[in-house]
Motif scaffolding. Structure first.
Motif, PDB file in Angstrom:
ATOM      1  N   VAL A  49       0.863  -1.179   0.000  1.00 17.58           N
ATOM      2  CA  VAL A  49       0.000   0.000   0.000  1.00 17.58           C
ATOM      3  C   VAL A  49       0.901   1.231   0.000  1.00 17.58           C
ATOM      4  O   VAL A  49       1.985   1.220   0.582  1.00 17.58           O
ATOM      5  CB  VAL A  49      -0.961  -0.008   1.212  1.00 17.58           C
ATOM      6  CG1 VAL A  49      -0.200   0.034   2.526  1.00 17.58           C
ATOM      7  CG2 VAL A  49      -1.958   1.129   1.125  1.00 17.58           C
ATOM      8  N   TYR A  50       0.442   2.278  -0.677  1.00 16.81           N
ATOM      9  CA  TYR A  50       1.231   3.490  -0.837  1.00 16.81           C
ATOM     10  C   TYR A  50       0.480   4.691  -0.279  1.00 16.81           C
ATOM     11  O   TYR A  50      -0.743   4.711  -0.226  1.00 16.81           O
ATOM     12  CB  TYR A  50       1.522   3.734  -2.325  1.00 16.81           C
ATOM     13  CG  TYR A  50       2.217   2.587  -3.011  1.00 16.81           C
ATOM     14  CD1 TYR A  50       1.476   1.674  -3.766  1.00 16.81           C
ATOM     15  CD2 TYR A  50       3.584   2.408  -2.916  1.00 16.81           C
ATOM     16  CE1 TYR A  50       2.099   0.614  -4.415  1.00 16.81           C
ATOM     17  CE2 TYR A  50       4.216   1.353  -3.553  1.00 16.81           C
ATOM     18  CZ  TYR A  50       3.464   0.456  -4.297  1.00 16.81           C
ATOM     19  OH  TYR A  50       4.076  -0.596  -4.922  1.00 16.81           O
ATOM     20  N   LEU A  51       1.240   5.691   0.099  1.00 17.44           N
ATOM     21  CA  LEU A  51       0.672   6.983   0.446  1.00 17.44           C
ATOM     22  C   LEU A  51       1.485   8.046  -0.278  1.00 17.44           C
ATOM     23  O   LEU A  51       2.624   8.322   0.095  1.00 17.44           O
ATOM     24  CB  LEU A  51       0.693   7.223   1.950  1.00 17.44           C
ATOM     25  CG  LEU A  51      -0.022   8.491   2.400  1.00 17.44           C
ATOM     26  CD1 LEU A  51      -1.532   8.379   2.164  1.00 17.44           C
ATOM     27  CD2 LEU A  51       0.258   8.798   3.873  1.00 17.44           C
ATOM     28  N   GLN A  52       0.902   8.593  -1.329  1.00 15.36           N
ATOM     29  CA  GLN A  52       1.531   9.687  -2.058  1.00 15.36           C
ATOM     30  C   GLN A  52       1.172  10.989  -1.370  1.00 15.36           C
ATOM     31  O   GLN A  52      -0.017  11.307  -1.236  1.00 15.36           O
ATOM     32  CB  GLN A  52       1.053   9.707  -3.513  1.00 15.36           C
ATOM     33  CG  GLN A  52       1.624  10.843  -4.332  1.00 15.36           C
ATOM     34  CD  GLN A  52       3.129  10.730  -4.544  1.00 15.36           C
ATOM     35  OE1 GLN A  52       3.632   9.652  -4.839  1.00 15.36           O
ATOM     36  NE2 GLN A  52       3.832  11.838  -4.398  1.00 15.36           N
ATOM     37  N   MET A  53       2.175  11.714  -0.944  1.00 13.76           N
ATOM     38  CA  MET A  53       1.951  12.949  -0.195  1.00 13.76           C
ATOM     39  C   MET A  53       2.507  14.124  -0.990  1.00 13.76           C
ATOM     40  O   MET A  53       3.727  14.186  -1.230  1.00 13.76           O
ATOM     41  CB  MET A  53       2.629  12.857   1.178  1.00 13.76           C
ATOM     42  CG  MET A  53       2.199  11.635   1.980  1.00 13.76           C
ATOM     43  SD  MET A  53       2.877  11.626   3.652  1.00 13.76           S
ATOM     44  CE  MET A  53       4.625  11.441   3.296  1.00 13.76           C
ATOM     45  N   ASN A  54       1.631  15.016  -1.401  1.00 13.88           N
ATOM     46  CA  ASN A  54       2.016  16.200  -2.166  1.00 13.88           C
ATOM     47  C   ASN A  54       1.715  17.451  -1.359  1.00 13.88           C
ATOM     48  O   ASN A  54       0.960  17.423  -0.395  1.00 13.88           O
ATOM     49  CB  ASN A  54       1.256  16.232  -3.489  1.00 13.88           C
ATOM     50  CG  ASN A  54       1.563  15.042  -4.376  1.00 13.88           C
ATOM     51  OD1 ASN A  54       2.662  14.496  -4.361  1.00 13.88           O
ATOM     52  ND2 ASN A  54       0.585  14.640  -5.165  1.00 13.88           N
ATOM     53  N   SER A  55       2.295  18.556  -1.798  1.00 12.47           N
ATOM     54  CA  SER A  55       2.072  19.849  -1.138  1.00 12.47           C
ATOM     55  C   SER A  55       2.250  19.736   0.374  1.00 12.47           C
ATOM     56  O   SER A  55       1.418  20.197   1.155  1.00 12.47           O
ATOM     57  CB  SER A  55       0.668  20.370  -1.463  1.00 12.47           C
ATOM     58  OG  SER A  55       0.482  20.503  -2.852  1.00 12.47           O
ATOM     59  N   LEU A  56       3.324  19.123   0.767  1.00 12.87           N
ATOM     60  CA  LEU A  56       3.548  18.872   2.186  1.00 12.87           C
ATOM     61  C   LEU A  56       3.726  20.161   2.973  1.00 12.87           C
ATOM     62  O   LEU A  56       4.281  21.154   2.464  1.00 12.87           O
ATOM     63  CB  LEU A  56       4.760  17.959   2.378  1.00 12.87           C
ATOM     64  CG  LEU A  56       4.484  16.482   2.077  1.00 12.87           C
ATOM     65  CD1 LEU A  56       5.772  15.717   1.832  1.00 12.87           C
ATOM     66  CD2 LEU A  56       3.704  15.851   3.220  1.00 12.87           C
ATOM     67  N   LYS A  57       3.252  20.129   4.201  1.00 14.05           N
ATOM     68  CA  LYS A  57       3.301  21.269   5.105  1.00 14.05           C
ATOM     69  C   LYS A  57       4.088  20.881   6.360  1.00 14.05           C
ATOM     70  O   LYS A  57       4.139  19.694   6.711  1.00 14.05           O
ATOM     71  CB  LYS A  57       1.889  21.684   5.505  1.00 14.05           C
ATOM     72  CG  LYS A  57       0.968  21.980   4.349  1.00 14.05           C
ATOM     73  CD  LYS A  57      -0.447  22.257   4.851  1.00 14.05           C
ATOM     74  CE  LYS A  57      -1.398  22.526   3.700  1.00 14.05           C
ATOM     75  NZ  LYS A  57      -2.782  22.778   4.179  1.00 14.05           N
ATOM     76  N   PRO A  58       4.653  21.838   7.059  1.00 18.82           N
ATOM     77  CA  PRO A  58       5.360  21.513   8.300  1.00 18.82           C
ATOM     78  C   PRO A  58       4.494  20.735   9.289  1.00 18.82           C
ATOM     79  O   PRO A  58       5.000  19.875  10.017  1.00 18.82           O
ATOM     80  CB  PRO A  58       5.755  22.885   8.847  1.00 18.82           C
ATOM     81  CG  PRO A  58       5.914  23.729   7.627  1.00 18.82           C
ATOM     82  CD  PRO A  58       4.830  23.250   6.684  1.00 18.82           C
TER      83      PRO A  58
END
Length: 126
Positions: free
Chosen positions: A78-87
């Motif tokens: 299973v994957y988790l694509q994380m975009n536009s990451l924030k602090p």
């Protein structure tokens, strides 16, 4: 018994992207609900996203539109694509498995999952 191993965490600047992976043991991976949770320092472990055996997905409001959960049954991953990451996305991210393959109210809570990975650190710098 199901073993889960996460990978893909790291340090990224705000606005950047990361893809987390979680490899699962077990011959019936395709029948599980797989979830991602995260835990920031001093906070409780919180729901991020989940995917059912049929491929339906659920997201926390804080990550909708930025994160995408997906799975590859052939690879038991299973994957988790994380975009536009924030602090504020900085946390240890955990993969979890529920052997029941359909969503329920418990799918949003830690007690809705039977097995957990060891976690992978994601740090987003400002």
């Amino acid at each position: 018994q199901v073993q889960l191993v996460e990978s893909g965490g790291g340090l990224v600047q705000a606005g950047g992207s990361l893809r987390l992976s979680c490899a699962a043991s077990g011959r019936t991976f395709s029948t599980y609900v797989m979830g991602w949770f995260r835990q920031a320092p001093g906070k409780e472990r919180a729901f991020v996203a989940a995917i059912s055996s049929s491929g339906s997905t659920r997201y926390a409001d804080s990550v909708k539109g930025r994160f995408t959960i997906s799975k590859d049954n052939a690879k038991n991953t299973v994957y988790l694509q994380m975009n536009s990451l924030k602090p504020e996305d900085t946390a240890v991210y955990y993969c979890a498995a529920n052997l029941r393959g359909y969503f329920s109210s418990s799918s949003y809570y830690t007690n809705g999952y039977n097995y957990w990975g060891q976690g992978t650190q994601v740090t987003v710098s400002s």
